[in-house]
Design a protein around this motif. Structure first.
Motif, mmCIF file in Angstrom:
data_model
loop_
_atom_site.group_PDB
_atom_site.id
_atom_site.type_symbol
_atom_site.label_atom_id
_atom_site.label_comp_id
_atom_site.label_asym_id
_atom_site.label_seq_id
_atom_site.Cartn_x
_atom_site.Cartn_y
_atom_site.Cartn_z
ATOM 1 N N UNK A 47 -28.483 16.539 -27.502
ATOM 2 C CA UNK A 47 -27.024 16.539 -27.504
ATOM 3 C C UNK A 47 -26.428 15.595 -26.467
ATOM 4 N N UNK A 48 -26.847 15.714 -25.216
ATOM 5 C CA UNK A 48 -26.237 14.926 -24.156
ATOM 6 C C UNK A 48 -26.534 13.431 -24.295
ATOM 7 N N UNK A 49 -27.693 13.081 -24.827
ATOM 8 C CA UNK A 49 -28.057 11.668 -24.974
ATOM 9 C C UNK A 49 -27.670 11.113 -26.342
ATOM 10 N N UNK A 50 -27.308 11.988 -27.260
ATOM 11 C CA UNK A 50 -26.936 11.606 -28.630
ATOM 12 C C UNK A 50 -28.034 10.740 -29.264
ATOM 13 N N UNK A 51 -29.252 11.293 -29.231
ATOM 14 C CA UNK A 51 -30.397 10.575 -29.777
ATOM 15 C C UNK A 51 -31.340 11.579 -30.435
ATOM 16 N N UNK A 52 -32.119 11.108 -31.376
ATOM 17 C CA UNK A 52 -33.115 11.950 -32.023
ATOM 18 C C UNK A 52 -34.417 11.932 -31.248
ATOM 19 N N UNK A 53 -35.190 12.985 -31.384
ATOM 20 C CA UNK A 53 -36.482 13.108 -30.723
ATOM 21 C C UNK A 53 -37.484 13.633 -31.737
ATOM 22 N N UNK A 54 -38.612 12.931 -31.866
ATOM 23 C CA UNK A 54 -39.696 13.376 -32.743
ATOM 24 C C UNK A 54 -40.855 13.812 -31.866
ATOM 25 N N UNK A 55 -41.492 14.896 -32.246
ATOM 26 C CA UNK A 55 -42.655 15.390 -31.514
ATOM 27 C C UNK A 55 -43.813 15.609 -32.470
ATOM 28 N N UNK A 56 -45.002 15.277 -32.003
ATOM 29 C CA UNK A 56 -46.213 15.658 -32.713
ATOM 30 C C UNK A 56 -47.262 15.946 -31.646
ATOM 31 N N UNK A 57 -47.756 17.176 -31.633
ATOM 32 C CA UNK A 57 -48.664 17.579 -30.560
ATOM 33 C C UNK A 57 -47.913 17.518 -29.246
ATOM 34 N N UNK A 58 -48.489 16.847 -28.267
ATOM 35 C CA UNK A 58 -47.817 16.734 -26.973
ATOM 36 C C UNK A 58 -47.201 15.350 -26.771
ATOM 37 N N UNK A 59 -47.108 14.567 -27.824
ATOM 38 C CA UNK A 59 -46.528 13.226 -27.754
ATOM 39 C C UNK A 59 -45.129 13.239 -28.364
ATOM 40 N N UNK A 60 -44.261 12.403 -27.824
ATOM 41 C CA UNK A 60 -42.875 12.355 -28.287
ATOM 42 C C UNK A 60 -42.393 10.915 -28.362
ATOM 43 N N UNK A 61 -41.404 10.688 -29.203
ATOM 44 C CA UNK A 61 -40.760 9.376 -29.316
ATOM 45 C C UNK A 61 -39.306 9.588 -29.703
ATOM 46 N N UNK A 62 -38.469 8.661 -29.262
ATOM 47 C CA UNK A 62 -37.068 8.703 -29.646
ATOM 48 C C UNK A 62 -36.895 8.067 -31.019
ATOM 49 N N UNK A 63 -35.893 8.527 -31.737
ATOM 50 C CA UNK A 63 -35.554 7.988 -33.045
ATOM 51 C C UNK A 63 -34.043 7.989 -33.160
ATOM 52 N N UNK A 64 -33.521 7.224 -34.104
ATOM 53 C CA UNK A 64 -32.070 7.146 -34.270
ATOM 54 C C UNK A 64 -31.469 8.540 -34.440
ATOM 55 N N UNK A 65 -30.244 8.670 -34.012
ATOM 56 C CA UNK A 65 -29.525 9.930 -34.162
ATOM 57 C C UNK A 65 -29.057 10.084 -35.603
ATOM 58 N N UNK A 66 -29.146 11.297 -36.150
ATOM 59 C CA UNK A 66 -28.602 11.501 -37.477
ATOM 60 C C UNK A 66 -27.080 11.677 -37.451
ATOM 61 N N UNK A 67 -26.500 11.685 -36.258
ATOM 62 C CA UNK A 67 -25.057 11.872 -36.109
ATOM 63 C C UNK A 67 -24.408 10.575 -35.632
ATOM 64 N N UNK A 68 -23.286 10.234 -36.219
ATOM 65 C CA UNK A 68 -22.569 9.005 -35.879
ATOM 66 C C UNK A 68 -21.088 9.326 -35.686
ATOM 67 N N UNK A 69 -20.379 8.391 -35.059
ATOM 68 C CA UNK A 69 -18.937 8.568 -34.887
ATOM 69 C C UNK A 69 -18.200 8.063 -36.126
#
Length: 121
Positions: A47-69
């Protein structure tokens, strides 16, 4: 509105699989939730960063937000009303339903200069 549900969270995450609201403040709660909710995989909106986060196991990566202005852009600060972009959401839904989240996390981590500490989220 989510901030009022969890006023003590320094970083709020919304699970896009089940709708749970979590504390993403660096204590591994999203990773733990993904183990229970998605068998180790998860997609979240920070919410605060307005970004998507993907997780698999203990690894994570940012992804585009599904929410836009209202201009179809992802704002880099809070305060603007956001709307769900159905095309962006469809991409995330396809990642989830096709079981390609693991491959996407690996690809994003390989292409990104931002490193997310293992089990941070």
């Amino acid at each position: 509105r989510l901030g009022s549900l969890c006023p003590d969270f320094e970083q709020t995450a919304l699970c896009l699989v089940c709708g749970s609201v979590l504390n993403a403040g660096g204590k591994g709660e999203c990773t733990k939730h993904a183990q229970k909710c998605g068998g180790g995989a998860g997609i979240f909106f920070l919410l605060q960063e307005c970004i998507g986060l993907m997780l698999h196991g203990n690894k994570a990566a940012y992804i585009h937000s599904p929410y836009v202005d209202s201009h179809g852009e992802t704002p880099h600060y809070r305060g603007r009303p956001l709307n769900l972009d159905m095309e962006r959401y469809r991409i995330l839904q396809e990642l989830w339903t096709s079981h390609t989240l693991r491959a996407q996390v690996i690809a994003e981590r390989g292409n990104s200069r931002q490193v997310i500490i293992t089990n941070f989220y």
